[in-house]
Design a protein around this motif. Structure first.
Motif, PDB file in Angstrom:
ATOM      1  N   PRO A 188       0.802  -1.227   0.000  1.00  0.00           N
ATOM      2  CA  PRO A 188       0.000   0.000   0.000  1.00  0.00           C
ATOM      3  C   PRO A 188       0.837   1.280   0.000  1.00  0.00           C
ATOM      4  O   PRO A 188       0.505   2.238  -0.681  1.00  0.00           O
ATOM      5  N   LYS A 189       1.952   1.276   0.760  1.00  0.00           N
ATOM      6  CA  LYS A 189       2.814   2.459   0.818  1.00  0.00           C
ATOM      7  C   LYS A 189       4.232   2.023   1.215  1.00  0.00           C
ATOM      8  O   LYS A 189       4.433   0.900   1.679  1.00  0.00           O
ATOM      9  N   PRO A 190       5.219   2.916   1.025  1.00  0.00           N
ATOM     10  CA  PRO A 190       6.581   2.571   1.430  1.00  0.00           C
ATOM     11  C   PRO A 190       6.627   2.144   2.900  1.00  0.00           C
ATOM     12  O   PRO A 190       5.977   2.735   3.752  1.00  0.00           O
ATOM     13  N   GLY A 191       7.396   1.097   3.163  1.00  0.00           N
ATOM     14  CA  GLY A 191       7.548   0.576   4.513  1.00  0.00           C
ATOM     15  C   GLY A 191       6.591  -0.544   4.858  1.00  0.00           C
ATOM     16  O   GLY A 191       6.798  -1.249   5.838  1.00  0.00           O
ATOM     17  N   ASP A 192       5.532  -0.730   4.057  1.00  0.00           N
ATOM     18  CA  ASP A 192       4.559  -1.791   4.319  1.00  0.00           C
ATOM     19  C   ASP A 192       5.020  -3.122   3.737  1.00  0.00           C
ATOM     20  O   ASP A 192       5.716  -3.161   2.719  1.00  0.00           O
ATOM     21  N   SER A 193       4.597  -4.199   4.376  1.00  0.00           N
ATOM     22  CA  SER A 193       4.873  -5.530   3.846  1.00  0.00           C
ATOM     23  C   SER A 193       3.938  -5.812   2.675  1.00  0.00           C
ATOM     24  O   SER A 193       2.954  -5.101   2.463  1.00  0.00           O
ATOM     25  N   VAL A 194       4.251  -6.867   1.941  1.00  0.00           N
ATOM     26  CA  VAL A 194       3.428  -7.272   0.799  1.00  0.00           C
ATOM     27  C   VAL A 194       3.243  -8.785   0.853  1.00  0.00           C
ATOM     28  O   VAL A 194       4.147  -9.517   1.259  1.00  0.00           O
ATOM     29  N   THR A 195       2.042  -9.232   0.480  1.00  0.00           N
ATOM     30  CA  THR A 195       1.690 -10.651   0.516  1.00  0.00           C
ATOM     31  C   THR A 195       0.982 -11.027  -0.775  1.00  0.00           C
ATOM     32  O   THR A 195       0.109 -10.298  -1.238  1.00  0.00           O
ATOM     33  N   LEU A 196       1.362 -12.172  -1.328  1.00  0.00           N
ATOM     34  CA  LEU A 196       0.727 -12.695  -2.538  1.00  0.00           C
ATOM     35  C   LEU A 196       0.331 -14.145  -2.274  1.00  0.00           C
ATOM     36  O   LEU A 196       1.142 -14.920  -1.773  1.00  0.00           O
ATOM     37  N   SER A 197      -0.905 -14.501  -2.598  1.00  0.00           N
ATOM     38  CA  SER A 197      -1.396 -15.865  -2.397  1.00  0.00           C
ATOM     39  C   SER A 197      -1.959 -16.368  -3.712  1.00  0.00           C
ATOM     40  O   SER A 197      -2.705 -15.651  -4.393  1.00  0.00           O
ATOM     41  N   ARG A 198      -1.629 -17.613  -4.038  1.00  0.00           N
ATOM     42  CA  ARG A 198      -2.080 -18.167  -5.328  1.00  0.00           C
ATOM     43  C   ARG A 198      -2.093 -19.690  -5.263  1.00  0.00           C
ATOM     44  O   ARG A 198      -1.179 -20.306  -4.737  1.00  0.00           O
ATOM     45  N   GLU A 199      -3.140 -20.297  -5.811  1.00  0.00           N
ATOM     46  CA  GLU A 199      -3.201 -21.762  -5.963  1.00  0.00           C
ATOM     47  C   GLU A 199      -2.306 -22.135  -7.144  1.00  0.00           C
ATOM     48  O   GLU A 199      -2.426 -21.567  -8.234  1.00  0.00           O
ATOM     49  N   LEU A 200      -1.395 -23.092  -6.924  1.00  0.00           N
ATOM     50  CA  LEU A 200      -0.431 -23.470  -7.951  1.00  0.00           C
ATOM     51  C   LEU A 200      -0.436 -24.971  -8.196  1.00  0.00           C
ATOM     52  O   LEU A 200      -0.588 -25.764  -7.274  1.00  0.00           O
ATOM     53  N   GLU A 201      -0.225 -25.334  -9.439  1.00  0.00           N
ATOM     54  CA  GLU A 201      -0.017 -26.716  -9.842  1.00  0.00           C
ATOM     55  C   GLU A 201       1.459 -27.054  -9.634  1.00  0.00           C
ATOM     56  O   GLU A 201       2.299 -26.163  -9.527  1.00  0.00           O
ATOM     57  N   PRO A 202       1.820 -28.327  -9.621  1.00  0.00           N
ATOM     58  CA  PRO A 202       3.243 -28.676  -9.530  1.00  0.00           C
ATOM     59  C   PRO A 202       4.037 -28.039 -10.672  1.00  0.00           C
ATOM     60  O   PRO A 202       3.554 -27.954 -11.801  1.00  0.00           O
ATOM     61  N   GLY A 203       5.223 -27.555 -10.350  1.00  0.00           N
ATOM     62  CA  GLY A 203       6.064 -26.941 -11.365  1.00  0.00           C
ATOM     63  C   GLY A 203       7.084 -26.003 -10.755  1.00  0.00           C
ATOM     64  O   GLY A 203       7.196 -25.883  -9.539  1.00  0.00           O
ATOM     65  N   THR A 204       7.813 -25.317 -11.630  1.00  0.00           N
ATOM     66  CA  THR A 204       8.810 -24.333 -11.240  1.00  0.00           C
ATOM     67  C   THR A 204       8.223 -22.948 -11.443  1.00  0.00           C
ATOM     68  O   THR A 204       7.591 -22.684 -12.469  1.00  0.00           O
ATOM     69  N   TYR A 205       8.463 -22.081 -10.474  1.00  0.00           N
ATOM     70  CA  TYR A 205       7.915 -20.724 -10.500  1.00  0.00           C
ATOM     71  C   TYR A 205       8.993 -19.732 -10.101  1.00  0.00           C
ATOM     72  O   TYR A 205       9.984 -20.092  -9.473  1.00  0.00           O
ATOM     73  N   TRP A 206       8.770 -18.468 -10.474  1.00  0.00           N
ATOM     74  CA  TRP A 206       9.670 -17.386 -10.116  1.00  0.00           C
ATOM     75  C   TRP A 206       8.885 -16.271  -9.461  1.00  0.00           C
ATOM     76  O   TRP A 206       7.756 -15.979  -9.863  1.00  0.00           O
ATOM     77  N   ALA A 207       9.503 -15.644  -8.481  1.00  0.00           N
ATOM     78  CA  ALA A 207       8.959 -14.442  -7.851  1.00  0.00           C
ATOM     79  C   ALA A 207       9.951 -13.308  -8.102  1.00  0.00           C
ATOM     80  O   ALA A 207      11.156 -13.489  -7.917  1.00  0.00           O
ATOM     81  N   ARG A 208       9.428 -12.157  -8.548  1.00  0.00           N
ATOM     82  CA  ARG A 208      10.274 -10.981  -8.782  1.00  0.00           C
ATOM     83  C   ARG A 208       9.874  -9.901  -7.782  1.00  0.00           C
ATOM     84  O   ARG A 208       8.700  -9.554  -7.673  1.00  0.00           O
ATOM     85  N   LEU A 209      10.836  -9.377  -7.086  1.00  0.00           N
ATOM     86  CA  LEU A 209      10.616  -8.320  -6.110  1.00  0.00           C
ATOM     87  C   LEU A 209      11.312  -7.065  -6.601  1.00  0.00           C
ATOM     88  O   LEU A 209      12.462  -7.120  -7.038  1.00  0.00           O
ATOM     89  N   ARG A 210      10.610  -5.941  -6.533  1.00  0.00           N
ATOM     90  CA  ARG A 210      11.186  -4.676  -6.988  1.00  0.00           C
ATOM     91  C   ARG A 210      10.556  -3.534  -6.206  1.00  0.00           C
ATOM     92  O   ARG A 210       9.537  -3.711  -5.544  1.00  0.00           O
ATOM     93  N   GLY A 211      11.162  -2.362  -6.313  1.00  0.00           N
ATOM     94  CA  GLY A 211      10.544  -1.154  -5.799  1.00  0.00           C
ATOM     95  C   GLY A 211       9.548  -0.654  -6.829  1.00  0.00           C
ATOM     96  O   GLY A 211       9.826  -0.697  -8.027  1.00  0.00           O
ATOM     97  N   GLU A 212       8.396  -0.214  -6.387  1.00  0.00           N
ATOM     98  CA  GLU A 212       7.377   0.275  -7.314  1.00  0.00           C
ATOM     99  C   GLU A 212       7.837   1.512  -8.068  1.00  0.00           C
ATOM    100  O   GLU A 212       7.356   1.778  -9.158  1.00  0.00           O
TER     101      GLU A 212
END
Length: 115
Positions: free
Chosen positions: A73-97
């Motif tokens: 929501p704003k600088p300094g806040d944590s971030v959470t992502l939730s998603r149902e996934l099938e078996p496999g390889t995945y990537w997460a990218r983290l950046r500054g907005e």
């Protein structure tokens, strides 16, 4: 975190259930993480907030397609992502907005866990 994780090709491997610390620096830094899901599951990725950074987190599948994206929501806040996934390889990218968002003093903690 090792600081050569600036692309999906050099992503740092992380096991679901583990956590690791990292820094979003210098300005414009991208941090990529690679993980495997071995059975269908709802995955939760959490990143703790740090001062002066509004995190953006994006999840990609094995075809490099973006599956979900969320921003703090704003600088300094944590971030959470939730998603149902099938078996496999995945990537997460983290950046500054914003490219100017970075923090060389305070580390973030990234966690991936099954809900």
């Amino acid at each position: 975190e090792f600081e050569f994780n600036d692309s999906s090709g050099t992503a740092q491997a992380i096991e679901v259930g583990e956590s690791l610390d990292g820094y979003l620096a210098p300005k414009g830094d991208l941090d990529w993480y690679e993980f495997n899901v071995y059975a269908k599951a709802k995955l939760l990725i959490e990143v703790s907030g740090v001062a002066n950074v509004r995190f953006g987190l994006t999840l990609f599948d094995q075809e490099s397609a973006s599956l979900a994206s969320v921003a703090a929501p704003k600088p300094g806040d944590s971030v959470t992502l939730s998603r149902e996934l099938e078996p496999g390889t995945y990537w997460a990218r983290l950046r500054g907005e914003q490219e100017s968002h970075n923090n060389i003093r305070d580390k973030y903690t990234l966690r991936g866990k099954v809900q």
